[in-house]
Enzyme design. Structure first.
Site, PDB file in Angstrom:
ATOM      1  N   LYS A 142      79.097  -3.288-103.823  1.00 47.14           N
ATOM      2  CA  LYS A 142      78.424  -3.776-102.611  1.00 47.14           C
ATOM      3  C   LYS A 142      79.404  -4.526-101.710  1.00 47.14           C
ATOM      4  O   LYS A 142      79.449  -4.289-100.504  1.00 47.14           O
ATOM      5  CB  LYS A 142      77.270  -4.715-103.015  1.00 47.14           C
ATOM      6  CG  LYS A 142      76.703  -5.531-101.887  1.00 47.14           C
ATOM      7  CD  LYS A 142      75.616  -6.477-102.368  1.00 47.14           C
ATOM      8  CE  LYS A 142      76.080  -7.826-102.819  1.00 47.14           C
ATOM      9  NZ  LYS A 142      76.454  -8.787-101.747  1.00 47.14           N
ATOM     10  N   ASN A 143      80.178  -5.428-102.312  1.00 47.20           N
ATOM     11  CA  ASN A 143      81.036  -6.288-101.496  1.00 47.20           C
ATOM     12  C   ASN A 143      82.254  -5.570-100.929  1.00 47.20           C
ATOM     13  O   ASN A 143      82.976  -6.138-100.107  1.00 47.20           O
ATOM     14  CB  ASN A 143      81.478  -7.520-102.299  1.00 47.20           C
ATOM     15  CG  ASN A 143      80.345  -8.514-102.451  1.00 47.20           C
ATOM     16  OD1 ASN A 143      79.258  -8.326-101.904  1.00 47.20           O
ATOM     17  ND2 ASN A 143      80.592  -9.575-103.199  1.00 47.20           N
ATOM     18  N   ARG A 193      74.191 -12.604 -94.541  1.00 50.33           N
ATOM     19  CA  ARG A 193      75.379 -13.242 -93.967  1.00 50.33           C
ATOM     20  C   ARG A 193      76.505 -12.250 -93.700  1.00 50.33           C
ATOM     21  O   ARG A 193      77.251 -12.375 -92.743  1.00 50.33           O
ATOM     22  CB  ARG A 193      75.921 -14.290 -94.919  1.00 50.33           C
ATOM     23  CG  ARG A 193      75.136 -15.542 -95.014  1.00 50.33           C
ATOM     24  CD  ARG A 193      75.845 -16.467 -95.957  1.00 50.33           C
ATOM     25  NE  ARG A 193      77.269 -16.499 -95.623  1.00 50.33           N
ATOM     26  CZ  ARG A 193      77.811 -17.261 -94.689  1.00 50.33           C
ATOM     27  NH1 ARG A 193      77.058 -18.084 -94.008  1.00 50.33           N
ATOM     28  NH2 ARG A 193      79.093 -17.199 -94.436  1.00 50.33           N
ATOM     29  N   PRO A 207      80.355 -22.094 -94.045  1.00 50.88           N
ATOM     30  CA  PRO A 207      80.804 -22.071 -92.648  1.00 50.88           C
ATOM     31  C   PRO A 207      81.631 -20.816 -92.328  1.00 50.88           C
ATOM     32  O   PRO A 207      82.016 -20.070 -93.235  1.00 50.88           O
ATOM     33  CB  PRO A 207      81.684 -23.314 -92.543  1.00 50.88           C
ATOM     34  CG  PRO A 207      82.105 -23.622 -93.943  1.00 50.88           C
ATOM     35  CD  PRO A 207      81.029 -23.113 -94.846  1.00 50.88           C
ATOM     36  N   ILE A 208      81.894 -20.604 -91.042  1.00 53.82           N
ATOM     37  CA  ILE A 208      82.694 -19.445 -90.619  1.00 53.82           C
ATOM     38  C   ILE A 208      83.910 -19.896 -89.807  1.00 53.82           C
ATOM     39  O   ILE A 208      84.479 -19.116 -89.053  1.00 53.82           O
ATOM     40  CB  ILE A 208      81.854 -18.454 -89.783  1.00 53.82           C
ATOM     41  CG1 ILE A 208      81.058 -19.211 -88.726  1.00 53.82           C
ATOM     42  CG2 ILE A 208      80.970 -17.586 -90.646  1.00 53.82           C
ATOM     43  CD1 ILE A 208      80.704 -18.377 -87.546  1.00 53.82           C
TER      44      ILE A 208
HETATM   45  C1  UD1 Z   1      82.376 -13.228-100.548  1.00 54.86           C
HETATM   46  C2  UD1 Z   1      81.400 -12.402-101.326  1.00 54.86           C
HETATM   47  C3  UD1 Z   1      80.599 -13.281-102.267  1.00 54.86           C
HETATM   48  C4  UD1 Z   1      81.532 -14.091-103.147  1.00 54.86           C
HETATM   49  C5  UD1 Z   1      82.559 -14.846-102.310  1.00 54.86           C
HETATM   50  C6  UD1 Z   1      83.604 -15.548-103.129  1.00 54.86           C
HETATM   51  C7  UD1 Z   1      80.874 -10.583 -99.816  1.00 54.86           C
HETATM   52  C8  UD1 Z   1      79.850  -9.934 -98.978  1.00 54.86           C
HETATM   53  N1  UD1 Z   1      80.496 -11.735-100.398  1.00 54.86           N
HETATM   54  O1  UD1 Z   1      81.627 -14.150 -99.754  1.00 54.86           O
HETATM   55  O2  UD1 Z   1      79.770 -12.450-103.080  1.00 54.86           O
HETATM   56  O3  UD1 Z   1      80.779 -15.021-103.896  1.00 54.86           O
HETATM   57  O4  UD1 Z   1      83.244 -13.916-101.433  1.00 54.86           O
HETATM   58  O5  UD1 Z   1      84.270 -14.644-103.964  1.00 54.86           O
HETATM   59  O6  UD1 Z   1      81.959 -10.093 -99.995  1.00 54.86           O
HETATM   60  N2  UD1 Z   1      84.674 -20.940 -96.287  1.00 54.86           N
HETATM   61  C9  UD1 Z   1      84.952 -21.859 -95.288  1.00 54.86           C
HETATM   62  N3  UD1 Z   1      85.147 -21.400 -94.021  1.00 54.86           N
HETATM   63  C10 UD1 Z   1      85.089 -20.078 -93.711  1.00 54.86           C
HETATM   64  C11 UD1 Z   1      84.817 -19.147 -94.736  1.00 54.86           C
HETATM   65  C12 UD1 Z   1      84.614 -19.617 -96.019  1.00 54.86           C
HETATM   66  O7  UD1 Z   1      85.002 -23.069 -95.539  1.00 54.86           O
HETATM   67  O8  UD1 Z   1      85.276 -19.730 -92.553  1.00 54.86           O
HETATM   68  C13 UD1 Z   1      84.437 -21.435 -97.656  1.00 54.86           C
HETATM   69  C14 UD1 Z   1      83.013 -21.123 -98.130  1.00 54.86           C
HETATM   70  O9  UD1 Z   1      82.095 -22.086 -97.707  1.00 54.86           O
HETATM   71  C15 UD1 Z   1      83.186 -21.116 -99.628  1.00 54.86           C
HETATM   72  C16 UD1 Z   1      84.608 -20.560 -99.804  1.00 54.86           C
HETATM   73  O10 UD1 Z   1      85.251 -20.719 -98.551  1.00 54.86           O
HETATM   74  O11 UD1 Z   1      83.134 -22.434-100.119  1.00 54.86           O
HETATM   75  C17 UD1 Z   1      84.648 -19.114-100.223  1.00 54.86           C
HETATM   76  O12 UD1 Z   1      83.971 -18.331 -99.272  1.00 54.86           O
HETATM   77  P1  UD1 Z   1      84.402 -16.841 -98.935  1.00 54.86           P
HETATM   78  O13 UD1 Z   1      85.555 -16.445 -99.807  1.00 54.86           O
HETATM   79  O14 UD1 Z   1      84.554 -16.717 -97.474  1.00 54.86           O
HETATM   80  O15 UD1 Z   1      83.133 -16.037 -99.404  1.00 54.86           O
HETATM   81  P2  UD1 Z   1      82.334 -14.942 -98.585  1.00 54.86           P
HETATM   82  O16 UD1 Z   1      83.287 -14.039 -97.879  1.00 54.86           O
HETATM   83  O17 UD1 Z   1      81.256 -15.608 -97.801  1.00 54.86           O
END
Ligand code: UD1
Length: 415
Positions: free
Chosen positions: A22-23, A93, A123-124
């Site tokens: 999926k991811n 998301r 956050p993004i």
């Molecule tokens: C992806 C996966 C999810 C998995 C995660 C970590 C998909 C669709 N989802 O989620 O299943 O659990 O990776 O392996 O692929 N963060 C920030 N700022 C940002 C982006 C992230 O602070 O702009 C933080 C998040 O809050 C979190 C951490 O970074 O604490 C990891 O997030 P991230 O690796 O971005 O996970 P996702 O891409 O959302």
């Protein structure tokens, strides 16, 4: 209300085949916004999240068709609309993955802020930092992110944390930028490499996949292709734990062993027998599994997406385990439900301290998020008596035919 009824105590024995990841499929689908012409994706799992992403593509002007055998055909030959519908981004998301491709392809993107979810605030900022560095103007107002750039220009972008989504979004945007982009401290998850391979096949110039420095040389355009999505390491991991937790003997076909190394190491430490052969993996449980400590980390550390399922196993092994969650701030919701099944767990901030019990007892439990759902199914399989798991929609977002696969292994589970 949608629910699963599990009669616990069966030993799972047999062979199953994994579904596509999926991811990996989600960002790859989003990346088709960048392509021109016709594409075919294979090994795409049929899941709610995939349907949501396909609806997003349709809303943006990309035509799609689900075919037999987990294929999706995609035609991108019309003008792309740059506004992502609110209901699709709030439903999932990962819909935010279209931001980078839209910006690169049309010079504009208007995408609703995805907001938090059950496991944390998510956050993004790192995605936006990347887009800004590539020269985009970024506005966040009225619940939307608006991005504008005549043409993105390659640059060096350092990620303060190796975010999976930010790495993917920036990598997609950089494919059509002018010049060279280097993403430093990029995430190493296998799904990123898969997205990279997809983009390279479509004509992108990307180096350094599987390393923390990914270099992308911008090209004028990308073309349609056929592509096979990698197997789902989280689904495979869940099935491996199903073998271990029931004292069974489960073989999963269509696996990429290196993607599973962090889990294999921990299951071996627990005392499970694991045989890896080319593209299959066999897991045998036994009555003498022992406690281990785990700490979630970015790949190649122990995946946060396997933490809940591993916790279910640790509830029924001998001894005391410590689980530290470092990726998401609120990812222990399953622990409360496991306690209702008789698990001995103490939570303290981002730590869970677990004392193994002889057996769990079936109960009515509620799924709060996708992987929590998998954890409760595993606990139900190991428990004495009947477990009723409510909130099936979460599980269906991310697992293709999970009840069928468990039944094929001898598990008693009905919808
Ligand atoms: C992806 C996966 C999810 C998995 C995660 C970590 C998909 C669709 N989802 O989620 O299943 O659990 O990776 O392996 O692929 N963060 C920030 N700022 C940002 C982006 C992230 O602070 O702009 C933080 C998040 O809050 C979190 C951490 O970074 O604490 C990891 O997030 P991230 O690796 O971005 O996970 P996702 O891409 O959302």
């Amino acid at each position: 209300m949608s629910k699963l009824i599990i009669e616990g105590g069966q030993t799972l024995i047999g062979e199953v085949t994994s579904s596509g990841a999926k991811n990996a499929a989600l960002p790859i689908l989003a990346a088709t916004v960048l392509l021109e012409g016709e594409s075919e994706l294979r090994n795409v799992p049929k899941l709610m999240d995939i349907v949501t992403m396909v609806r997003m593509l349709n809303a943006l002007g990309v035509r799609t068709e689900f075919g037999p055998n987990n294929t999706v055909r995609i035609w991108n030959n019309k003008k792309i609309r740059h506004i992502a519908p609110y209901e699709l981004v709030t439903a999932m998301r990962a819909s935010f993955f279209v931001a980078g491709p839209l910006l690169a392809k049309t010079g504009l993107a208007k995408v609703p802020l995805p907001g938090g979810c059950a496991i944390g605030s998510r956050p993004i900022d790192l995605h936006l930092k990347g887009f800004k560095a590539l020269g985009a103007e970024v506005f966040v107002e009225h619940g939307f992110v608006e991005l504008k750039a005549k043409r993105l220009v390659g640059t060096h972008i350092y990620l303060d944390f190796p975010s999976v989504g930010a790495t993917e979004n920036i990598m997609m945007a950089a494919c059509l930028a002018e010049g060279t982009t280097v993403i430093e401290n990029a995430a190493l998850e296998p799904e990123i490499t898969d997205l990279g391979h997809f983009l390279i096949k479509a004509g992108a110039k990307i180096e350094g996949l599987d390393t923390p420095n990914i270099t992308i040389h911008g090209v004028e355009k990308l073309h349609g292709i056929q592509y096979d999505v990698i197997p789902d390491r989280v689904e495979i991991g869940t099935l491996m734990i199903a073998g271990a937790i029931t004292g069974g003997d489960v073989t999963v076909h269509n696996v990429v062993i290196p993607h599973l190394e962090p889990l294999i190491r921990k299951l071996k430490e627990c005392g499970a027998d694991i045989v890896c052969e080319r593209n299959l993996i066999q897991v045998k449980g036994n009555k003498d599994l022992i406690a281990v400590d785990i700490e979630t980390q970015p790949f190649p550390g122990f995946p946060t997406d396997m933490q809940a399922q591993m916790m279910s196993l640790l509830c029924v092994v001998k001894g005391n385990s410590k689980v530290k969650e470092t990726i998401f701030e609120n990812r222990f919701m399953h622990a409360h439900e496991l306690m209702r099944m008789g698990a001995n767990i103490k939570l303290d901030k981002n730590y869970a301290f677990i004392s193994g019990v002889e057996t769990l007892s079936g109960a009515e439990v509620r799924i709060t998020d996708l992987r929590a759902g998998a954890a409760l199914v595993l606990a139900g399989l190991a428990a004495e008596g009947e477990t009723i798991v409510y909130g099936l929609k979460h599980l269906k977002r991310g697992y293709e035919n999970m009840p069928e696969k468990i039944r094929a292994l001898g598990g008693r589970i009905v919808e």
